[in-house]
Scaffold this motif. Structure first.
Motif, PDB file in Angstrom:
ATOM      1  N   PHE A   1     130.044  85.464  12.177  1.00 31.56           N
ATOM      2  CA  PHE A   1     129.499  86.110  10.998  1.00 31.56           C
ATOM      3  C   PHE A   1     129.913  87.571  10.974  1.00 31.56           C
ATOM      4  O   PHE A   1     129.691  88.309  11.938  1.00 31.56           O
ATOM      5  CB  PHE A   1     127.970  86.001  10.972  1.00 31.56           C
ATOM      6  CG  PHE A   1     127.355  86.703   9.794  1.00 31.56           C
ATOM      7  CD1 PHE A   1     127.521  86.201   8.517  1.00 31.56           C
ATOM      8  CD2 PHE A   1     126.618  87.871   9.965  1.00 31.56           C
ATOM      9  CE1 PHE A   1     126.961  86.849   7.420  1.00 31.56           C
ATOM     10  CE2 PHE A   1     126.060  88.519   8.879  1.00 31.56           C
ATOM     11  CZ  PHE A   1     126.231  88.008   7.605  1.00 31.56           C
ATOM     12  N   LEU A   2     130.526  87.977   9.865  1.00 31.58           N
ATOM     13  CA  LEU A   2     130.971  89.354   9.688  1.00 31.58           C
ATOM     14  C   LEU A   2     130.010  90.064   8.745  1.00 31.58           C
ATOM     15  O   LEU A   2     129.796  89.606   7.606  1.00 31.58           O
ATOM     16  CB  LEU A   2     132.394  89.379   9.124  1.00 31.58           C
ATOM     17  CG  LEU A   2     133.452  88.644   9.963  1.00 31.58           C
ATOM     18  CD1 LEU A   2     134.789  88.623   9.225  1.00 31.58           C
ATOM     19  CD2 LEU A   2     133.595  89.293  11.329  1.00 31.58           C
ATOM     20  N   GLU A   3     129.455  91.177   9.188  1.00 28.22           N
ATOM     21  CA  GLU A   3     128.385  91.848   8.445  1.00 28.22           C
ATOM     22  C   GLU A   3     128.835  92.390   7.087  1.00 28.22           C
ATOM     23  O   GLU A   3     128.124  92.292   6.114  1.00 28.22           O
ATOM     24  CB  GLU A   3     127.814  93.000   9.287  1.00 28.22           C
ATOM     25  CG  GLU A   3     127.153  92.549  10.580  1.00 28.22           C
ATOM     26  CD  GLU A   3     125.784  91.911  10.372  1.00 28.22           C
ATOM     27  OE1 GLU A   3     125.319  91.881   9.223  1.00 28.22           O
ATOM     28  OE2 GLU A   3     125.209  91.446  11.362  1.00 28.22           O
ATOM     29  N   ARG A   4     130.013  92.982   7.024  1.00 28.89           N
ATOM     30  CA  ARG A   4     130.460  93.618   5.777  1.00 28.89           C
ATOM     31  C   ARG A   4     131.793  93.019   5.304  1.00 28.89           C
ATOM     32  O   ARG A   4     132.684  93.730   4.855  1.00 28.89           O
ATOM     33  CB  ARG A   4     130.592  95.131   5.967  1.00 28.89           C
ATOM     34  CG  ARG A   4     129.248  95.839   6.192  1.00 28.89           C
ATOM     35  CD  ARG A   4     129.465  97.328   6.445  1.00 28.89           C
ATOM     36  NE  ARG A   4     130.175  97.977   5.346  1.00 28.89           N
ATOM     37  CZ  ARG A   4     129.590  98.446   4.244  1.00 28.89           C
ATOM     38  NH1 ARG A   4     128.277  98.329   4.090  1.00 28.89           N
ATOM     39  NH2 ARG A   4     130.314  99.037   3.309  1.00 28.89           N
ATOM     40  N   ALA A   5     131.880  91.712   5.408  1.00 28.40           N
ATOM     41  CA  ALA A   5     133.120  91.042   5.004  1.00 28.40           C
ATOM     42  C   ALA A   5     133.214  90.947   3.486  1.00 28.40           C
ATOM     43  O   ALA A   5     132.212  90.963   2.776  1.00 28.40           O
ATOM     44  CB  ALA A   5     133.175  89.652   5.621  1.00 28.40           C
ATOM     45  N   ARG A   6     134.442  90.826   3.020  1.00 26.52           N
ATOM     46  CA  ARG A   6     134.688  90.546   1.619  1.00 26.52           C
ATOM     47  C   ARG A   6     135.089  89.079   1.466  1.00 26.52           C
ATOM     48  O   ARG A   6     135.740  88.516   2.344  1.00 26.52           O
ATOM     49  CB  ARG A   6     135.809  91.438   1.077  1.00 26.52           C
ATOM     50  CG  ARG A   6     135.420  92.885   0.983  1.00 26.52           C
ATOM     51  CD  ARG A   6     136.593  93.733   0.532  1.00 26.52           C
ATOM     52  NE  ARG A   6     137.074  93.352  -0.800  1.00 26.52           N
ATOM     53  CZ  ARG A   6     138.038  94.008  -1.446  1.00 26.52           C
ATOM     54  NH1 ARG A   6     138.632  95.054  -0.877  1.00 26.52           N
ATOM     55  NH2 ARG A   6     138.428  93.620  -2.654  1.00 26.52           N
ATOM     56  N   HIS A   7     134.694  88.485   0.352  1.00 35.39           N
ATOM     57  CA  HIS A   7     135.085  87.109   0.049  1.00 35.39           C
ATOM     58  C   HIS A   7     136.251  87.176  -0.929  1.00 35.39           C
ATOM     59  O   HIS A   7     136.078  87.536  -2.097  1.00 35.39           O
ATOM     60  CB  HIS A   7     133.912  86.343  -0.559  1.00 35.39           C
ATOM     61  CG  HIS A   7     134.181  84.884  -0.740  1.00 35.39           C
ATOM     62  ND1 HIS A   7     133.430  83.915  -0.125  1.00 35.39           N
ATOM     63  CD2 HIS A   7     135.127  84.223  -1.457  1.00 35.39           C
ATOM     64  CE1 HIS A   7     133.895  82.718  -0.457  1.00 35.39           C
ATOM     65  NE2 HIS A   7     134.925  82.892  -1.269  1.00 35.39           N
TER      66      HIS A   7
ATOM     67  N   MET B   1     137.553  88.565   4.420  1.00 33.27           N
ATOM     68  CA  MET B   1     138.384  89.703   4.805  1.00 33.27           C
ATOM     69  C   MET B   1     137.494  90.680   5.556  1.00 33.27           C
ATOM     70  O   MET B   1     136.515  91.198   5.018  1.00 33.27           O
ATOM     71  CB  MET B   1     138.979  90.362   3.566  1.00 33.27           C
ATOM     72  CG  MET B   1     139.823  91.585   3.849  1.00 33.27           C
ATOM     73  SD  MET B   1     140.503  92.253   2.312  1.00 33.27           S
ATOM     74  CE  MET B   1     140.788  93.958   2.812  1.00 33.27           C
ATOM     75  N   ALA B   2     137.810  90.903   6.821  1.00 27.40           N
ATOM     76  CA  ALA B   2     137.021  91.806   7.666  1.00 27.40           C
ATOM     77  C   ALA B   2     137.272  93.256   7.274  1.00 27.40           C
ATOM     78  O   ALA B   2     138.202  93.576   6.523  1.00 27.40           O
ATOM     79  CB  ALA B   2     137.376  91.583   9.128  1.00 27.40           C
ATOM     80  N   GLU B   3     136.436  94.150   7.803  1.00 23.12           N
ATOM     81  CA  GLU B   3     136.571  95.560   7.482  1.00 23.12           C
ATOM     82  C   GLU B   3     137.914  96.136   7.919  1.00 23.12           C
ATOM     83  O   GLU B   3     138.402  97.112   7.336  1.00 23.12           O
ATOM     84  CB  GLU B   3     135.430  96.359   8.125  1.00 23.12           C
ATOM     85  CG  GLU B   3     134.083  96.150   7.450  1.00 23.12           C
ATOM     86  CD  GLU B   3     133.017  97.085   7.987  1.00 23.12           C
ATOM     87  OE1 GLU B   3     132.891  98.207   7.437  1.00 23.12           O
ATOM     88  OE2 GLU B   3     132.342  96.714   8.958  1.00 23.12           O
ATOM     89  N   ASP B   4     138.526  95.533   8.940  1.00 21.87           N
ATOM     90  CA  ASP B   4     139.831  96.025   9.386  1.00 21.87           C
ATOM     91  C   ASP B   4     140.983  95.459   8.561  1.00 21.87           C
ATOM     92  O   ASP B   4     142.160  95.709   8.851  1.00 21.87           O
ATOM     93  CB  ASP B   4     140.053  95.714  10.868  1.00 21.87           C
ATOM     94  CG  ASP B   4     140.101  94.207  11.160  1.00 21.87           C
ATOM     95  OD1 ASP B   4     140.031  93.400  10.211  1.00 21.87           O
ATOM     96  OD2 ASP B   4     140.207  93.853  12.348  1.00 21.87           O
TER      97      ASP B   4
END
Length: 458
Positions: free
Chosen positions: A213-219, A289-292
């Motif tokens: 689970f990614l806290e601030r991911a984009r879909h 899409m992760a923050e990086d």
């Protein structure tokens, strides 16, 4: 001297049964008739007065209000197709649209299922299998597990191998149903039990798996279209990060704050992966899409998406018509322009009959239901009219509103004005939440992520 007009294209099918309801049924009926085909609608007792039935050439009753006795009743739908003399069936989205057995039964009757082949539906329908297939085709896949075993110790070991927090997800479902977050070992087994129960109840399949689970991911998702001749093309990306209960409520194209070279790169990789698989109709590759900036595959939706309109607005491609034509055997070279480009920006909002603070359904009679009429720069799709009942039997989606602008700012401003001009009385709606989201400075700046809705107050 005037140019000679091109010869009229033959209708791809004689009669298409639209095996769905609401806004998507209305949308498909319009596309079917524009292609010169006869459109046959179906309805449960609850939808007997729906306005889209009048747009069809024929409307057939398929059963009582409960979905399992009507829109999920394969026998009733196939009986209706036979009665109508249909040579094609469009499943829309939801209900049986991603049911491989239904697609196979349809084909066995000599009726074309307007969607991917049953083989592809089955391969992508089980999410852990889809992850393995895409990873084997060189596509980046988010960290996760296979199907979870019954043994609690093995479940805990799988989570430790991924790293907390983890998302527990049904392997055979979608729409956010049954998903649960576990932030530590103490909550993991409870989350797995809840997810298994919800999956069994909703999809008759209690299989679940884990994803990091990614806290601030984009879909971010890629729209794709394949044909029966081995070709797959992408129609760029959408961002669907504004969600409540893991379900999308605001979608847009192109994705904000995503460099075009990176967007095109991942879209081309998605198209190449599905082409290697022989994928043969409409589909969407969904990713986080992760923050990086790294992408991780989530799933392939083997159907038309609710949010397809934003892609249509920025590309000029009628996705429903393209889907129907490729199902009839036309090659992509005849269905799509040789070059498709993104022009402008489009934003879509889903209007639900629900409490805008707790996001709980709000059924009831539509005492007033006045929606502005489209003007080309925007459109509204609905399956309701004033006086109808929003019942508890189905998803409470009232309408979809999508606006295209020359810029993202213009599209957001237009959507806000459109929502503010809607007159809906009776059930509560999520319009106050949508307006608050569109006004949120983070959304305005394109700083979207899947947790954004939790910080928006109404």
């Amino acid at each position: 001297m005037t140019d000679t007009p091109p010869p009229a294209r033959a209708a791809p099918f004689r009669t298409v049964l639209v095996a769905n309801r609401g806004a998507v049924a209305a949308r498909i009926i319009r596309a079917v008739r524009a292609l010169g085909c006869r459109a046959v609608a179906v309805h449960s007792d609850a939808d007997a007065g729906a306005p889209y039935l009048e747009e069809a050439d024929e409307a057939l009753r398929i059963g009582p209000a409960p979905a399992r006795e009507s829109y999920l009743n394969q026998d009733a739908l196939l009986d209706a197709a036979a009665k109508a003399g249909a040579d094609a069936l469009h499943p829309g989205y939801g209900f049986l649209s991603e049911n491989a057995a239904f697609a196979a039964r349809t084909a066995a009757m000599g009726i074309t299922f307007i969607g991917p082949s049953p083989h592809h539906i089955a391969a992508m329908g089980e999410k852990t299998r889809a992850r393995a297939i895409m990873a084997g085709n060189g596509f980046p896949v988010a960290a996760g597990s296979g199907l979870l075993p019954a043994d609690p110790g093995e479940v805990l070991a799988a989570a430790r191998g991924i790293g907390f927090p983890v998302m527990v997800k049904p392997a055979g479902g979608g729409g956010g149903i049954g998903m649960a977050i576990a932030r530590d070992e103490a909550s993991l087994l409870r989350a797995v039990a809840r997810a298994r129960a919800a999956a069994e109840r909703s999809f008759a399949d209690g299989g679940v798996y884990l994803e990091r689970f990614l806290e601030r991911a984009r879909h971010v998702e890629i729209q794709l279209l394949g044909d029966r001749h081995g070709q797959v093309r992408h129609l760029f990306e959408r961002d669907c990060s504004v969600q409540r209960r893991h379900q999308k409520v605001i979608e847009e194209a192109p994705a904000p704050n995503l460099p075009r070279d990176r967007a095109l790169g991942i879209a081309q990789r998605a198209a190449a992966a599905l082409q290697r698989l022989g994928y043969d109709n409409i589909g969407t590759v969904e990713m986080l899409m992760a923050e990086d900036g790294t992408f991780g595959f989530l799933e392939v939706n083997t159907r038309l998406q609710v949010e397809h309109a934003v892609t249509e607005m920025v590309t000029g491609v009628d996705l429903v018509a393209a889907q129907i034509r490729t199902a009839a055997g036309e090659p992509l070279g005849r269905v799509l322009p040789s070059r498709v480009a993104v022009e402008g920006h489009a934003v879509e909002a889903r209007i639900y009959a629900e409490d805008p603070r707790r996001f709980l359904p709000s059924p009831g009679r539509l005492v007033r239901f006045r929606l502005p009429e489209g003007d080309g720069a925007w459109r509204i799709e609905t399956g309701y009219r004033e006086g109808m009942e929003v019942t508890p039997f189905y998803d409470p989606l009232l309408a979809k509103a999508v606006v295209r602008g020359r810029s993202r700012e213009e599209a957001i401003r237009g959507l806000r004005e459109l929502l503010a001009g809607m007159e809906i009385e009776g059930p509560e709606t999520n319009i106050p939440f949508l307006l608050a989201a569109l006004d949120d400075p983070r959304f305005r700046a394109g700083e979207v992520h899947t947790g954004l809705a939790a910080g928006i107050t109404v």
